[in-house]
Design an enzyme around this catalytic site. Sequence first.
Site, PDB file in Angstrom:
ATOM      1  N   ASP A   1       0.844  -1.192   0.000  1.00 40.64           N
ATOM      2  CA  ASP A   1       0.000   0.000   0.000  1.00 40.64           C
ATOM      3  C   ASP A   1       0.883   1.247   0.000  1.00 40.64           C
ATOM      4  O   ASP A   1       1.923   1.286   0.661  1.00 40.64           O
ATOM      5  CB  ASP A   1      -0.868  -0.011   1.275  1.00 40.64           C
ATOM      6  CG  ASP A   1      -1.739   1.212   1.394  1.00 40.64           C
ATOM      7  OD1 ASP A   1      -2.685   1.339   0.607  1.00 40.64           O
ATOM      8  OD2 ASP A   1      -1.465   2.060   2.278  1.00 40.64           O
ATOM      9  N   GLU A  52       1.595  -0.432  -4.960  1.00 37.51           N
ATOM     10  CA  GLU A  52       0.616   0.565  -5.362  1.00 37.51           C
ATOM     11  C   GLU A  52       1.315   1.892  -5.641  1.00 37.51           C
ATOM     12  O   GLU A  52       1.654   2.627  -4.715  1.00 37.51           O
ATOM     13  CB  GLU A  52      -0.454   0.772  -4.273  1.00 37.51           C
ATOM     14  CG  GLU A  52      -1.595   1.642  -4.756  1.00 37.51           C
ATOM     15  CD  GLU A  52      -2.045   2.706  -3.782  1.00 37.51           C
ATOM     16  OE1 GLU A  52      -3.056   3.356  -4.048  1.00 37.51           O
ATOM     17  OE2 GLU A  52      -1.362   2.911  -2.750  1.00 37.51           O
TER      18      GLU A  52
HETATM   19  C1  QV4 Z   1      -8.257  14.142   6.825  1.00 35.89           C
HETATM   20  C2  QV4 Z   1      -7.871  15.164   5.743  1.00 35.89           C
HETATM   21  C3  QV4 Z   1      -6.399  15.497   5.852  1.00 35.89           C
HETATM   22  C4  QV4 Z   1      -6.180  16.048   7.232  1.00 35.89           C
HETATM   23  C5  QV4 Z   1      -6.652  15.046   8.293  1.00 35.89           C
HETATM   24  C6  QV4 Z   1      -6.559  15.659   9.663  1.00 35.89           C
HETATM   25  O1  QV4 Z   1      -8.135  14.608   4.448  1.00 35.89           O
HETATM   26  O2  QV4 Z   1      -6.014  16.438   4.872  1.00 35.89           O
HETATM   27  O3  QV4 Z   1      -4.807  16.290   7.384  1.00 35.89           O
HETATM   28  O4  QV4 Z   1      -7.997  14.629   8.082  1.00 35.89           O
HETATM   29  O5  QV4 Z   1      -6.731  14.688  10.630  1.00 35.89           O
HETATM   30  C7  QV4 Z   1      -8.836   8.999   5.897  1.00 35.89           C
HETATM   31  C8  QV4 Z   1      -9.797  10.102   5.554  1.00 35.89           C
HETATM   32  C9  QV4 Z   1      -9.062  11.436   5.422  1.00 35.89           C
HETATM   33  C10 QV4 Z   1      -8.331  11.712   6.736  1.00 35.89           C
HETATM   34  C11 QV4 Z   1      -7.386  10.545   6.994  1.00 35.89           C
HETATM   35  C12 QV4 Z   1      -6.654  10.697   8.312  1.00 35.89           C
HETATM   36  O6  QV4 Z   1     -10.473   9.800   4.331  1.00 35.89           O
HETATM   37  O7  QV4 Z   1     -10.007  12.436   5.151  1.00 35.89           O
HETATM   38  O8  QV4 Z   1      -7.567  12.890   6.580  1.00 35.89           O
HETATM   39  O9  QV4 Z   1      -8.127   9.317   7.049  1.00 35.89           O
HETATM   40  O10 QV4 Z   1      -7.536  10.673   9.384  1.00 35.89           O
HETATM   41  C13 QV4 Z   1      -7.572   5.215   2.480  1.00 35.89           C
HETATM   42  C14 QV4 Z   1      -8.577   6.292   2.070  1.00 35.89           C
HETATM   43  C15 QV4 Z   1      -8.267   7.617   2.696  1.00 35.89           C
HETATM   44  C16 QV4 Z   1      -8.154   7.450   4.211  1.00 35.89           C
HETATM   45  C17 QV4 Z   1      -7.000   6.483   4.454  1.00 35.89           C
HETATM   46  C18 QV4 Z   1      -6.700   6.254   5.922  1.00 35.89           C
HETATM   47  O11 QV4 Z   1      -8.566   6.407   0.659  1.00 35.89           O
HETATM   48  O12 QV4 Z   1      -9.321   8.529   2.418  1.00 35.89           O
HETATM   49  O13 QV4 Z   1      -7.924   8.696   4.826  1.00 35.89           O
HETATM   50  O14 QV4 Z   1      -7.371   5.216   3.877  1.00 35.89           O
HETATM   51  O15 QV4 Z   1      -7.811   5.802   6.589  1.00 35.89           O
HETATM   52  C19 QV4 Z   1      -2.975   8.710  -3.028  1.00 35.89           C
HETATM   53  C20 QV4 Z   1      -1.868   7.753  -2.625  1.00 35.89           C
HETATM   54  C21 QV4 Z   1      -2.312   6.308  -2.620  1.00 35.89           C
HETATM   55  C22 QV4 Z   1      -3.620   6.119  -1.865  1.00 35.89           C
HETATM   56  C23 QV4 Z   1      -4.642   7.076  -2.433  1.00 35.89           C
HETATM   57  C24 QV4 Z   1      -5.974   7.016  -1.702  1.00 35.89           C
HETATM   58  O16 QV4 Z   1      -0.742   7.922  -3.478  1.00 35.89           O
HETATM   59  O17 QV4 Z   1      -1.292   5.544  -2.022  1.00 35.89           O
HETATM   60  O18 QV4 Z   1      -4.183   8.409  -2.357  1.00 35.89           O
HETATM   61  N1  QV4 Z   1      -4.081   4.744  -1.877  1.00 35.89           N
HETATM   62  C25 QV4 Z   1      -3.787   3.797  -0.771  1.00 35.89           C
HETATM   63  C26 QV4 Z   1      -4.980   2.903  -0.429  1.00 35.89           C
HETATM   64  C27 QV4 Z   1      -6.069   3.744   0.193  1.00 35.89           C
HETATM   65  C28 QV4 Z   1      -5.581   4.287   1.507  1.00 35.89           C
HETATM   66  C29 QV4 Z   1      -4.166   4.642   1.529  1.00 35.89           C
HETATM   67  C30 QV4 Z   1      -3.338   4.460   0.455  1.00 35.89           C
HETATM   68  C31 QV4 Z   1      -3.597   5.048   2.810  1.00 35.89           C
HETATM   69  O19 QV4 Z   1      -5.396   2.203  -1.564  1.00 35.89           O
HETATM   70  O20 QV4 Z   1      -7.265   3.014   0.357  1.00 35.89           O
HETATM   71  O21 QV4 Z   1      -6.347   5.472   1.838  1.00 35.89           O
HETATM   72  O22 QV4 Z   1      -3.203   3.833   3.476  1.00 35.89           O
HETATM   73  O23 QV4 Z   1      -3.211   8.649  -4.422  1.00 35.89           O
END
Ligand code: QV4
Length: 512
Positions: A212, A248
């Site tokens: 990931d 990824e």
């Molecule tokens: C929020 C704000 C931030 C702020 C923060 C303050 O967005 O700007 O700083 O609050 O506390 C969740 C929430 C998100 C929150 C974050 C932290 O959606 O709003 O931040 O938690 O509390 C998944 C989801 C994300 C989620 C994350 C962790 O998609 O929304 O964040 O899990 O729970 C890029 C990357 C790529 C990534 C992709 C989504 O290059 O690597 O974005 N894809 C992988 C996974 C994905 C996962 C992650 C990475 C993180 O496939 O499912 O994100 O592990 O393109």
Amino acid sequence: MKLLLLLVAVGLCSAQYNPNTRSGRTSIVHLFEWRWDDIAAECERYLGPNGFGGVQISPPNEHITVTSPWRPWWERYQPISYKLCSRSGNDQQFRDMVTRCNNVGVYIYVDAVINHMCGAGGGEGTHSSCGSYFNAGARNFPAVPFSSWDFNDGKCRTGSGEIENYGDAYQVRDCRLVSLLDLALEKDYVRDKIADFLNTLIDIGVAGFRFDAAKHMWPGDLKVITDKLRNLNTQWFPNGARPFIFQEVIDLGGEGISTSEYFGIGRVTEFKYGAKLGTVIRKWNGEKMAYLRNWGEGWGFMPSDRALVFVDNHDNQRGHGAGGASILTFYDSRLYKMGLGFMLAHPYGFTRVMSSFSWDRYWVDGKDVNDWIGPPSYSDGSTKPVPIKPDTTCGDRWVCEHRWRQIRNMVIFRNVVDGQPFSNWWDNGSNQVAFGRGNRGFIVFNNNDWHLDATLYTGLPSGSYCDVISGQKEGDCCSGRQIYVDGNGNARFQISNNDEDPFAAIHVDAKL
Ligand code: QV4
Ligand code: CA
């Protein structure tokens, strides 16, 4: 002797690109958010018998639990420790799943979240899936243990501590992705903790890993970690087999980081694939299926033997990471089945099928505000089992795309034509196209708004075949349309643009 050593070295390296699937099995399915008990049952009753090679599972380690007001799917991407208890089940259930799936030749690929722990705002307490204490503010995760010097807070150079500019590779690797506490992967201690976690999974019997957020980790750090990994468990895998790695990395072009930086470690996700295929099948931007003749590297994709490909994934089906309007999902089921049909028939890349849960999309200013909704669950937040209905489809909100006849039969098609060349391309200059795989299979699409009636050279031996899209071979009968290949290998195809599925596929195992 030198040659022998060289061969051994090449063998060790190349194995990381090899999915380790049992021979004749060519695809994996992502059973997103499924419980371990359900996956074990699905391996035995469905995936094994239908030729699926393996399952990508949701992250198995302890994660934060978020309850405001209901539990989102994305809590699994905020680790609290490497204990094997998660929303999908506990340690014992995990081991039972791996054993039972491996025993029927369906292997397990773990989604490894190793770039970060939970979000900086994750708070303090025991709101975690095994009840381990943590304190996000103090960077304290005693169940690993990690403490403040195991994170990149001092290394990141942006004012906010967040990734602010994706054009700057240092920020992307050393700063926080959406506030997630970024691990200092250059530290031996951190590398060892991660390698221990992955090696525990290898010893239990998993076949490989999705890394990931690989884009957010330096390739050099990942190389050191993967070099620490043990060979696969010889109870199920050959001596010396290396864990399959797919990383990824979202690279649609135009950013500071490119997929090729990661080829030394393993395969990489090709996100251009689903974005472009969706554009073509939707006929946007003047695209037509006739242009798919040189699909693959000819479209600027990475080399086929480095690519992990998919039509949609758990992020972009709901507008997260690289989600664009062109992405096809189960919500556009007719086009989606064509997309899967094309992907599974085409030789490019190693293929992954998505298996989703549905949710009520609610659009506000072009964004789905329900993109967080978790899997079907009880009022206490625990995930519901996947009920199987008498007609073999799934109940509740489990979509089970992998059980749709057209998709499952194309997974089988890919196995039947494995190793055969891309051959006998035909198109009408527009959106009617056809191609074969040597003398083993042939597929025809009609994505025009008019009838298709064409006699095409299939490359197949003469005889009657059952179309595995409109039906399938059952005993000596065909529940769908029959196609007759004559002594010259030609067959007449008639596909209405109004057909439930405007495509047809035949292969030598569906010969009547
Ligand atoms: C929020 C704000 C931030 C702020 C923060 C303050 O967005 O700007 O700083 O609050 O506390 C969740 C929430 C998100 C929150 C974050 C932290 O959606 O709003 O931040 O938690 O509390 C998944 C989801 C994300 C989620 C994350 C962790 O998609 O929304 O964040 O899990 O729970 C890029 C990357 C790529 C990534 C992709 C989504 O290059 O690597 O974005 N894809 C992988 C996974 C994905 C996962 C992650 C990475 C993180 O496939 O499912 O994100 O592990 O393109
Ligand atoms: Ca990082």
